[in-house]
Structures are given as structure tokens and as C-alpha cells.
Design an enzyme around this catalytic site. Structure first.
Site: not given
Length: 314
Positions: A42, A110-111, A261, A289
């Protein structure tokens, strides 16, 4: 190595964490198993059933939550009292609430990788190991890659033009203009949702090596766009650059990164691997990703197995 079969939670609740926020929290697998925390990407992305399938449900107590304002958490897409420090504190509140002495694994993508590293830096004694996917260091150049014409836009020019074309005329960066336009909209009104759909569609197209067609982003577009622009306009709310601080992490870290990615270019994973005292980096050839990309989920499961075999979960 296939993912574990689809799994339903044995426990679900809304956990009040202060400042008016309630987090959606679920547990899956073995109630008496090894406790692990799985963090979604996110910010604003929310968790998905896929995250339940990355640990052996016979052995692990799998804890997943939606971050503030994201997914099923309440209030929806709320940016008030919503910073990195709040998210780190929330993980610690969950640990205490569930009576977990120590997370054997904190996994984040990711985040979620940014958040996992930040939590481990703040509460290292509560983390035995980390598994990271799609490393996001949250530097200015990493955000510029995503939201200027000099980065990922060169790989998805048609979609980039659609993103920029959705904005009303104005000055400033695409990120700043989106943030201002979304803040000016009433919650999920027609104009706000139009902007949020294009923002979320852009990132969805970047996440997959083969861009999807006919993607329906309505379910998560508003929190994704609102929270992401909120965080990235504030440099991720990082108190200081993340990468140099990672040199002091002592726990073993497994890194899985798609070799193609476009959201988080591979350089970020390589730099983190070079910085960490105890890390292993596995490239997934031909993958982009997302966790759903071919080979990513299997590589994450293999990373957990490597930690088991080398005593990283002790």
C-alpha cells in the site's frame, strides 16, 4: 513449490488502536503455532486471502491486519493520525493484544517491506527474522520513479498519459497535484473516484509484468489513492533515511524480488542486501512486483524454509 491451500481465519475482530481507528485483524492456521505477522503493501492496499497461503497452516499462527484506513479497517481511507509511527505502534499493540512474546517472522511486501524494516528497527527484540518482497526504500528517487515522466512512465507510456490526463490543469508534480485534488474532493464523490481509479489503475498496470486488461479497481481505489498520496507527499513519514539505519539490524533477513519489478526497481533490493549484516537475496526471473506474479509466492515460501533450516526462527 506451490502455495498452501486457501485458508479461512479461525479468528477475526476489530481492534481499537486509539485516535478513532479500528483495525481489521485476523488469525489463520494453528492457534498454538509459531506466531508470524504478514504485512500488506500500500499504504492503503489492504490484505488479501493470498497472504494467508505463504506459511504452513499446520505449523504457524498467521496474523494479518489491514493498516489504518485500509481494507476493512475503520474509518475508511482516513488520513488523520495515520503516519508510519502509528503503523509501527499498531503492530506492537497487536503483539501485546494477542499475547505474542516475539514474532518469529515479520513478512512484508512493497510498502509492507518499508513497514517491516521500520518495526524491526524500533522493536528489534520482538522480531526473530524478516522476509521481504519487492523492497521499497521510500527515498525521494523511488517516489520520483513512480510519479514523474522520467521513471516507470517510459515503460507504460499509454497508461502514464491516461494518469496525467485525468488531472485538472495545474502546476506541480503529478504526486502533488493528485494529493491536492483528492484532498479537495468529498469522500468518494464522482470526481474523487475518477481520480482515484486512474491513480490505482496506474499502479496496478505497473505491478504485473504483463499488464492486466479490464481491471476493476473500484473496491480499493479510494483508500489506495488517498493514503498513498498522503504518505508519499510526506516522504513516507520516515524520521530519517531507512537504508543507513538498516546496517544495525541483527536478525536474518530473506529478500525476494522480481527481476522485472517496475514498482520497486531491483536496485533497491540489491542496496538493502549490501547494507544488512545478515541477508540473502533471491531474484525471481521473469517476475514483476506483485505477490501474485509467477514464482513470487513460491520464493517467499522457500525463504521461510531457509530460515527454518538455518535456525533463523529460533
Amino acid at each position: 513449490m506451490a502455495l498452501y491451500p486457501p485458508l479461512e481465519p479461525f479468528h477475526q475482530e476489530y481492534l481499537p488502536v486509539g485516535d478513532g481507528h479500528e483495525l481489521y485483524l485476523e488469525q489463520c492456521g494453528n492457534p498454538d503455532g509459531v506466531p508470524v505477522m504478514v504485512l500488506h503493501g500500500g499504504p492503503g492496499g489492504g490484505s488479501s486471502p493470498l497472504l494467508r497461503r505463504l506459511f504452513d497452516p499446520r505449523l504457524y499462527r498467521i496474523v494479518i491486519h489491514d493498516q489504518r484506513g485500509a481494507g476493512k479497517s475503520r474509518p475508511h481511507a482516513d488520513t488523520n493520525h495515520n503516519t508510519l509511527a502509528h503503523l509501527v505502534d499498531d503492530i506492537e499493540r497487536i503483539r501485546q493484544h494477542l499475547g505474542v512474546s516475539r514474532w518469529r517472522v515479520v513478512m512484508g511486501g512493497s510498502w509492507g517491506s518499508t513497514l517491516a524494516l521500520s518495526y524491526a528497527l524500533e522493536h528489534g527484540e520482538r522480531v526473530a527474522s524478516l522476509v521481504l518482497r519487492g523492497v521499497f526504500l521510500c527515498r525521494r528517487q523511488d517516489m520520483d520513479w513512480l510519479y514523474t515522466e522520467h521513471g516507470a512512465a517510459r515503460y507504460r507510456p499509454e497508461q502514464w498519459q491516461r494518469l496525467v490526463g485525468a488531472l485538472p490543469p495545474g502546476e506541480g508534480t503529478v504526486l502533488a497535484r493528485y494529493h491536492a485534488a483528492l484532498a479537495a474532493c468529498e469522500d468518494q464523490n464522482e470526481e474523487g473516484m475518477r481520480l482515484a481509479r486512474e491513480w490505482t489503475r496506474w499502479e496496478t498496470h505497473l505491478s504485473a509484468l504483463i499488464p492486466p486488461t479490464g481491471v476493476d479497481v473500484d473496491d480499493h481505489a479510494w483508500p489506495m489513492a488517498r493514503l498513498e498520496t498522503h504518505y508519499f507527499m510526506h516522504e513516507g513519514f520516515l524520521p530519517e533515511p531507512l537504508l543507513p539505519r538498516c546496517a544495525r539490524l541483527c536478525c536474518p533477513v530473506e529478500i525476494v524480488h522480481g527481476s522485472y519489478d517496475l514498482v520497486c526497481p531491483p536496485e533497491q533490493a540489491w542496496l538493502l542486501h549490501q547494507t544488512l549484516p545478515d541477508s540473502r537475496l533471491r531474484w525471481v526471473p521473469g517476475a514483476g512486483h506483485a505477490t501474485s506474479e509467477a514464482g513470487i509466492g513460491e520464493a517467499l515460501i522457500a525463504a521461510v524454509h531457509r530460515l527454518e533450516q538455518h535456525g533463523g526462527l529460533a
